[in-house]
Design an enzyme around this catalytic site. Structure first.
Site, PDB file in Angstrom:
ATOM      1  CE  LYS A   1      51.970  45.320   8.353  1.00 45.75           C
ATOM      2  NZ  LYS A   1      53.073  46.296   8.621  1.00 45.75           N
TER       3      LYS A   1
ATOM      4  CB  VAL B   1      57.785  56.719   9.870  1.00 45.52           C
ATOM      5  CG1 VAL B   1      58.089  56.523  11.086  1.00 45.52           C
ATOM      6  CG2 VAL B   1      58.132  55.226   9.345  1.00 45.52           C
TER       7      VAL B   1
ATOM      8  CD1 TRP C   1      49.261  64.365   6.669  1.00 44.24           C
ATOM      9  CD2 TRP C   1      48.503  65.358   5.917  1.00 44.24           C
ATOM     10  NE1 TRP C   1      48.914  63.970   7.084  1.00 44.24           N
ATOM     11  CE2 TRP C   1      47.717  64.751   7.498  1.00 44.24           C
ATOM     12  CE3 TRP C   1      47.458  66.743   5.500  1.00 44.24           C
ATOM     13  CZ2 TRP C   1      46.155  65.055   7.508  1.00 44.24           C
ATOM     14  CZ3 TRP C   1      46.443  66.628   5.787  1.00 44.24           C
ATOM     15  CH2 TRP C   1      45.272  66.469   6.589  1.00 44.24           C
TER      16      TRP C   1
END
Length: 230
Positions: free
Chosen positions: A39, A15, A209
């Site tokens: 991460k 996402v 986008w």
């Protein structure tokens, strides 16, 4: 020590958590903040002369203001591009929330204004047969930033994710809407209006986008002030 720490999750996998995290880091840096990111678990890593490397972790490294070694940003790197708990089994490794908490606490001790910890997939992604990724931010009482892709079904997924986060005793510090494709979803504004009125957390921005996502450019579409209040 890092003054503000947040866990970044999404309504699902793919996402845009990494791009959103990188844009938040860029926006904070533009405010003069010192930033760190990690991460803890990354699957789908590539073999390199330096060892396994994950593209998402490298994006975070490029966006944060402070310098860290790769192993500090991504201490558990897994080659198979599958769910972390399955990839760990295939690699003969064990992932536990306790280990991830230790990695995060280590970075929390470093001087910075902001630490972002990016999860994997959505809120209930398994770490092992007993724990989900949610156990890690839960143990740290880390507020959560939710990434919501603007596509059909996102209202249901966003509301269920926020409900689960709060049921686990954590705050939704804010959320970011991300456009995952060039095509604009039908009734996008109506969807955004509903989420703004019902998620119960600040909307930090709506990201456009881009063919090649540029976190610095995307950061201009964010307002991260809510992360530094109180």
């Amino acid at each position: 020590m890092a003054r503000k720490s947040f866990f970044v999750t999404g309504t699902d996998t793919g996402v845009g958590k990494t791009i959103v995290s990188a844009a938040i880091l860029e926006a904070a840096a533009a405010m003069g903040k010192r930033t760190l990111a990690m991460k803890p678990v990354a699957s789908g890593c590539d073999e390199t002369p330096e060892g396994l490397r994950n593209e998402d972790a490298l994006i975070l490294m490029a966006a944060m203001s402070e310098s860290l070694g790769y192993d500090q940003v991504n201490p558990i790197a897994l080659k198979p591009a599958i769910a972390p708990h399955v990839a760990a089994v295939q690699a003969g490794r064990t992932i536990s929330a306790e280990r991830l908490v230790g990695f995060c606490r280590g970075l929390q001790m470093r001087p910075a204004d902001l630490l972002l910890v990016e999860g994997a997939g959505g809120w209930r992604v398994p770490l092992n047969d007993r724990e989900t990724y949610a156990a890690m931010p839960g143990a740290l009482q880390m507020p959560v930033i939710l990434v919501v892709p603007l596509k059909l079904g996102c209202i249901n997924h966003a509301l269920l994710s926020a409900e689960a986060i709060r049921r686990d005793g954590l705050a939704v510090a804010g959320w970011v809407a991300n456009r995952p494709t060039e095509a604009v979803m039908d009734c996008e504004q109506e969807t955004l209006d509903y989420l703004v009125n019902h998620l119960g957390a600040p909307c930090m921005g709506v990201l456009p986008w881009q063919v090649q996502a540029d976190p610095k450019v995307l950061s201009a579409h964010l307002n991260v002030n809510c992360l530094f209040e109180n």
